[in-house]
Design an enzyme around this catalytic site. Structure first.
Site, short mmCIF file in Angstrom:
data_model
loop_
_atom_site.label_atom_id
_atom_site.label_comp_id
_atom_site.label_asym_id
_atom_site.label_seq_id
_atom_site.Cartn_x
_atom_site.Cartn_y
_atom_site.Cartn_z
N LYS A 95 -4.31 6.00 14.65
CA LYS A 95 -4.44 5.31 13.36
C LYS A 95 -5.92 5.33 12.94
O LYS A 95 -6.68 6.14 13.44
CB LYS A 95 -3.90 3.87 13.47
CG LYS A 95 -2.39 3.82 13.73
CD LYS A 95 -1.60 4.37 12.56
CE LYS A 95 -0.12 4.43 12.85
NZ LYS A 95 0.62 5.21 11.85
N ARG A 98 -7.35 -3.24 9.46
CA ARG A 98 -6.40 -4.12 10.15
C ARG A 98 -7.00 -4.75 11.41
O ARG A 98 -6.62 -5.83 11.82
CB ARG A 98 -5.10 -3.39 10.45
CG ARG A 98 -4.42 -2.88 9.18
CD ARG A 98 -2.94 -2.64 9.37
NE ARG A 98 -2.42 -1.67 8.42
CZ ARG A 98 -2.16 -1.92 7.14
NH1 ARG A 98 -2.36 -3.12 6.64
NH2 ARG A 98 -1.70 -0.97 6.36
N LYS A 125 0.84 -1.21 0.00
CA LYS A 125 0.00 0.00 0.00
C LYS A 125 0.87 1.26 0.00
O LYS A 125 0.65 2.17 -0.80
CB LYS A 125 -0.93 -0.03 1.23
CG LYS A 125 -1.86 1.16 1.32
CD LYS A 125 -3.13 0.82 2.06
CE LYS A 125 -2.97 0.85 3.57
NZ LYS A 125 -2.88 2.22 4.10
N SER A 126 1.86 1.30 0.88
CA SER A 126 2.72 2.50 0.96
C SER A 126 3.41 2.75 -0.37
O SER A 126 3.50 3.89 -0.84
CB SER A 126 3.78 2.31 2.04
OG SER A 126 3.20 2.30 3.30
N ASP A 180 2.06 -1.03 11.83
CA ASP A 180 0.76 -1.49 11.30
C ASP A 180 0.50 -2.96 11.61
O ASP A 180 -0.62 -3.45 11.43
CB ASP A 180 0.69 -1.27 9.79
CG ASP A 180 0.71 0.21 9.42
OD1 ASP A 180 0.33 1.05 10.27
OD2 ASP A 180 1.11 0.53 8.29
N ARG A 239 3.06 5.85 -3.34
CA ARG A 239 4.24 6.61 -3.77
C ARG A 239 4.48 6.48 -5.26
O ARG A 239 4.93 7.43 -5.91
CB ARG A 239 5.46 6.15 -2.96
CG ARG A 239 5.41 6.70 -1.52
CD ARG A 239 6.22 5.85 -0.58
NE ARG A 239 6.34 6.41 0.76
CZ ARG A 239 5.40 6.28 1.72
NH1 ARG A 239 4.26 5.66 1.47
NH2 ARG A 239 5.61 6.81 2.91
N GLN A 265 4.91 9.40 6.95
CA GLN A 265 4.01 10.29 6.22
C GLN A 265 4.45 11.74 6.34
O GLN A 265 4.46 12.48 5.36
CB GLN A 265 2.58 10.10 6.72
CG GLN A 265 2.05 8.71 6.40
CD GLN A 265 0.66 8.46 6.93
OE1 GLN A 265 0.09 9.29 7.64
NE2 GLN A 265 0.10 7.31 6.59
N SER A 305 7.56 9.32 11.78
CA SER A 305 6.41 9.22 10.88
C SER A 305 6.86 9.34 9.44
O SER A 305 7.36 10.39 9.02
CB SER A 305 5.38 10.31 11.19
OG SER A 305 4.46 10.39 10.11
N ARG A 353 -8.16 12.46 12.39
CA ARG A 353 -6.74 12.13 12.57
C ARG A 353 -5.88 13.39 12.45
O ARG A 353 -6.21 14.32 11.71
CB ARG A 353 -6.34 11.06 11.55
CG ARG A 353 -7.09 9.76 11.84
CD ARG A 353 -6.73 8.67 10.89
NE ARG A 353 -5.32 8.32 10.98
CZ ARG A 353 -4.71 7.52 10.12
NH1 ARG A 353 -5.39 7.00 9.10
NH2 ARG A 353 -3.44 7.24 10.27
C1 S3P Z 1 2.60 4.99 6.16
C2 S3P Z 1 3.22 5.37 7.33
C3 S3P Z 1 2.74 4.98 8.66
C4 S3P Z 1 1.79 3.79 8.58
C5 S3P Z 1 0.75 3.96 7.51
C6 S3P Z 1 1.41 4.13 6.16
C7 S3P Z 1 3.16 5.46 4.88
O1 S3P Z 1 2.06 6.06 9.25
O2 S3P Z 1 1.19 3.56 9.82
O3 S3P Z 1 -0.12 2.87 7.47
O4 S3P Z 1 2.77 4.93 3.82
O5 S3P Z 1 3.99 6.37 4.90
P1 S3P Z 1 2.84 7.27 10.03
O6 S3P Z 1 3.68 7.98 9.05
O7 S3P Z 1 1.74 8.14 10.56
O8 S3P Z 1 3.63 6.60 11.11
#
Ligand code: S3P
Length: 418
Positions: free
Chosen positions: A332, A378, A11-12, A305, A16, A159, A157, A112
């Protein structure tokens, strides 16, 4: 459980691939893209911003990038759905583009924290407005060129780190980010793969000024976060042997492997290779008895996660498992500490809530029943694995929420468990 499966795309990395492909010049062919709702949110936002995307199939897309200048003001509000990654990474990009954008999300995402991205972006000169001074969606972004910046994140983080690096990329300025512990580094890896100069020193990462990306093919590795449900299920169901093919094993993401192995799991990494700058392996998992462990500190961001499903593994381990330094779980898709304690207790588990984690007593007799998912993908998958391992019927209030990250979860689980 017996057989072999390929996991849906990470997913991440799927997010990207879309975002960086849209910012690159030239063609980016993406394969094994995750057709989950979160990544669809990113895709639809980019389309609304004028990106040209061709969908050959749900998992194969082509982006025709024209650089950041190819994006333009969206006609309506950009809806990030349930996806924190969409909202936060896009915020970094939109803050640096020369037009206004409006962003929102579903009920969970609107609760969030966005201040963690908005505040450092403001220090770069961004103009962002929203509820409680911009702490939450919906946000109004008056984009424009930003200043270079050096920042120490208060929490690990990926993100936030990614949003700032992308803001630097789009504005053509230097950005330097330091984290208290290393979070997933997929953005840095993909920026480098697409030709940008990115340097890492310890927990510090810097994008040089004046970088441009060039489109290249990206094959998305299988998602280790999705694999984790099968690693735990196959470990717990006696007599199991399952091969998980093509799983991304980036060390900043693969903490779940080390923790399960430490607990006694029999997981073997076979045939490693590299795809689009990311390490990939086949994982062979065989059933094994587990013992409790402690998970804390720098290990937490590498498996954040996977904590819900690790908590499930701990229910069946000998002794106690302690998870701490994981207060991020509270922000989350739902408060996952609270949700786990509530639902696992309904199953008869002995679980204690800590401000930043959980204490789980293994070896309790568990029962099935109706359980709540809190609309969190999840949570749903972890509870299903708990029911399977306990040999009890678990009825989830919402099975549909797994579509966010793993649309064929129930089908694959059934396929292996027959
Ligand atoms: C993610 C970063 C994580 C993770 C999320 C996906 C990402 O969050 O928990 O499911 O794709 O960069 P945080 O950056 O808030 O830790």
């Amino acid at each position: 459980m017996r057989g072999e499966i390929s996991l849906p795309g990470d997913k991440s990395i799927s997010h990207r691939a879309l975002l960086l492909g849209a910012l690159a010049r030239g063609t980016t062919d993406i394969s094994n893209f995750l057709p989950g709702q979160d990544c669809r949110s990113t895709l639809e936002c980019l389309r609304a911003l004028g990106a040209r995307v061709e969908e050959k199939s749900p998992t194969e897309l082509t982006l025709f990038g024209a650089g950041p200048g190819g994006l333009r003001e969206a006609p309506g509000v950009l809806d990030c759905g349930n996806s924190g990654t969409t909202a936060r990474l896009l915020l970094g990009i939109l803050a640096a583009l020369p037009f206004a954008s409006r962003m929102t999300g579903d009920e969970s995402l609107r609760q969030r924290p966005m201040g963690r991205v908005v505040e450092p972006l403001r220090s770069m000169g961004a103009d962002i407005r929203g509820p409680e001074g911009g702490k939450f969606l919906p946000l109004l972004v008056e984009g424009g060129k930003l200043r270079g910046f050096s920042y120490r994140l208060p929490m690990a983080s990926a993100q936030v780190k990614s949003a700032l690096l992308l803001a630097g990329l789009v504005s053509g300025v230097e950005v330097d980010v330091e984290e208290p512990a290393l979070s997933r580094d997929h953005t840095e890896k993909m920026l480098a793969y697409l030709g940008a100069r990115v340097e890492r020193r310890g927990n510090r990462v810097r994008i040089a000024p004046g970088q441009a990306l060039k489109g290249r093919p990206i094959r998305v590795p299988g998602d280790i976060s999705s694999a984790a449900f099968f690693l735990v299920a196959a470990t717990l169901v006696p007599g199991s042997e399952v091969l998980l093919k093509g799983v991304g094993v980036n060390p900043t993401r693969a903490g779940v492997l080390a923790v399960l192995q430490r607990m006694g799991a029999r997981i073997t990494c076979l045939s490693r290779e590299e795809e689009a700058g990311e390490p990939v392996a086949d994982l062979l998992v065989q059933a094994a008895p587990l013992q409790g462990t402690e998970v804390k500190g720098g290990e937490i961001p590498t498996l954040i996660d996977e904590i819900p499903v690790l908590a499930v593994a701990a229910l069946f381990a000998r002794g106690t498992t302690i998870i701490r330094d994981a207060a991020e779980l509270r922000v989350k898709e739902t408060d996952r500490i609270r949700a786990l304690v509530t639902e696992l207790e309904k199953m008869g588990a002995a679980v204690k809530e800590l401000p930043d984690g959980l204490v789980i007593q293994g070896g309790q007799q568990l029962r099935g029943g109706r359980l709540a998912t809190y609309g969190d993908h999840r949570m749903a998958m972890s509870l299903q694995v708990a029911g399977l391992a306990a040999g009890r019927e678990v009825v989830l209030d919402d099975r549909e929420c797994v579509r966010v990250s793993f649309p064929n979860f129930f089908t694959l689980l059934q396929e292996l468990h027959s």
